[in-house]
Design an enzyme around this catalytic site. Structure first.
Site, PDB file in Angstrom:
ATOM      1  N   LYS A 120       0.895  -0.947   0.155  1.00  0.00           N
ATOM      2  CA  LYS A 120      -0.090  -0.160   0.049  1.00  0.00           C
ATOM      3  C   LYS A 120       1.166   1.255   0.168  1.00  0.00           C
ATOM      4  O   LYS A 120       1.700   1.421   0.455  1.00  0.00           O
ATOM      5  CB  LYS A 120      -1.017   0.106   1.379  1.00  0.00           C
ATOM      6  CG  LYS A 120      -1.563   1.148   1.236  1.00  0.00           C
ATOM      7  CD  LYS A 120      -3.020   0.826   2.195  1.00  0.00           C
ATOM      8  CE  LYS A 120      -2.886   1.394   3.369  1.00  0.00           C
ATOM      9  NZ  LYS A 120      -2.154   2.699   3.959  1.00  0.00           N
ATOM     10  N   GLU A 189      -9.559   7.460   3.433  1.00  0.00           N
ATOM     11  CA  GLU A 189      -9.968   8.162   4.872  1.00  0.00           C
ATOM     12  C   GLU A 189      -9.917   8.837   5.264  1.00  0.00           C
ATOM     13  O   GLU A 189      -9.545   9.868   4.582  1.00  0.00           O
ATOM     14  CB  GLU A 189      -7.873   7.313   5.804  1.00  0.00           C
ATOM     15  CG  GLU A 189      -7.816   7.702   6.731  1.00  0.00           C
ATOM     16  CD  GLU A 189      -6.841   7.183   7.833  1.00  0.00           C
ATOM     17  OE1 GLU A 189      -5.915   6.258   7.417  1.00  0.00           O
ATOM     18  OE2 GLU A 189      -5.985   7.622   8.811  1.00  0.00           O
TER      19      GLU A 189
HETATM   20  O1  KIV Z   1      -1.938   1.724   8.565  1.00  0.00           O
HETATM   21  C1  KIV Z   1      -3.000   1.618   9.184  1.00  0.00           C
HETATM   22  O2  KIV Z   1      -3.374   1.061   9.897  1.00  0.00           O
HETATM   23  C2  KIV Z   1      -3.703   2.243   7.228  1.00  0.00           C
HETATM   24  C3  KIV Z   1      -5.531   2.004   7.890  1.00  0.00           C
HETATM   25  C4  KIV Z   1      -5.728   2.813   8.651  1.00  0.00           C
HETATM   26  C5  KIV Z   1      -5.955   2.153   6.261  1.00  0.00           C
HETATM   27  O3  KIV Z   1      -3.141   2.502   6.939  1.00  0.00           O
END
Ligand code: KIV
Length: 271
Positions: A120, A189
């Site tokens: 991600k 978010e």
């Molecule tokens: O790091 C994390 O937990 C996240 C979530 C809030 C989506 O990016």
């Protein structure tokens, strides 16, 4: 319970099919083997080894200090506990922003050394090109827009994003670019529910909301928030499904008190 009750491992294509069929799915964060095993057995489709690891597990003030090696350590543990769930690793701050080469190398480490199925990345702009390169080299990418905690210093705090027309339009445009670059899913978010809906309708990849209202294709929460382990005030979007902090406190007190009185260990616990 998952809409995908079979034991077959979840793939990025299954998530897109969920969206196409209008089936919502859940993602949760996980940072350790045991929790990953429980969540996997519970049928959670996606486990995110988030860089929220920094706040939740390591006691940092933000996600900014988290390193690639810290992430890898926890990613490997989660991967060992997850037989079915898709495991996504969050590339931490400045592990992919300084250069594409560095980003590609670190993403490669997440897949090769950490066992992640995908990475991600936060943001758009230059991250769109990086997403395109990663995808073309076989690295599945989940995007993350709205409140992007790695940029907390730039954003000036943890605030809802996309409240005015211009910034909402910008988010929709960024989401479209990430979709075209080949991201397989997008975390949204802290954006108004209407912005969550607009983006979800504008892109073919599934959107995964956290404080983005009810219209996204999926929802994610930080596991310690959902379980009631986190101390202090929680964001409005959190729903606490258990009070583990209270249960652990009671259990620890009961144990201490039984040790003090000599009630533990009893004959049934002794050899
Ligand atoms: O790091 C994390 O937990 C996240 C979530 C809030 C989506 O990016």
């Amino acid at each position: 319970m998952s809409v995908h009750a079979a034991a077959r491992p979840v793939s990025i294509h299954d998530l897109r099919e969920h969206k196409e069929r209008g089936e919502r799915f859940a993602m949760l964060t996980a940072y350790d083997y045991l929790t990953a095993q429980v969540l996997d057995e519970a049928g959670v489709d996606v486990l995110l080894v988030g860089d929220s690891l920094g706040n939740v597990m390591l006691g940092y003030d933000s996600t900014v200090p988290v390193t690639v090696d810290e992430m890898l350590h926890h990613l490997r543990a989660v991967r060992r506990g997850a037989d079915r769930a898709l495991v996504v690793g969050d590339l931490p701050f400045m592990s992919y922003q300084a250069s594409a080469t560095e980003g590609l190398r670190n993403a490669g480490r997440f897949l090769k050394e950490g066992g992640a199925h995908a990475v991600k990345l936060e943001g758009a702009g230059p991250i769109v090109d990086l997403t395109d390169r990663m995808v073309s080299l076989g690295i599945p990418v989940m995007g993350h827009l709205g409140l992007t905690p790695q940029s907390v210093n730039q954003l000036g705090g943890f605030r809802v994003q996309g409240r005015d027309r211009d910034s909402a339009d910008r988010l929709v445009a960024d989401a479209r670019e990430l979709d075209e670059a080949g991201a397989f899913a997008l975390v949204l978010e802290c954006v108004p529910a209407d912005v969550g809906r607009r983006i979800t309708e504008a892109v073919s990849m599934p959107t995964i909301g956290i404080g983005a209202g009810p219209h996204t294709d999926a929802q994610v929460l930080v596991i310690s928030d959902l379980l009631g382990l986190t101390a202090g005030r929680l964001p409005r979007f959190v729903k606490q499904y258990a009070d583990l902090r209270g249960m652990i406190t009671d259990a620890a007190k009961a144990f201490s008190s039984e040790v003090a009185t000599g009630d533990y260990p009893g004959p049934e616990h002794s050899y």
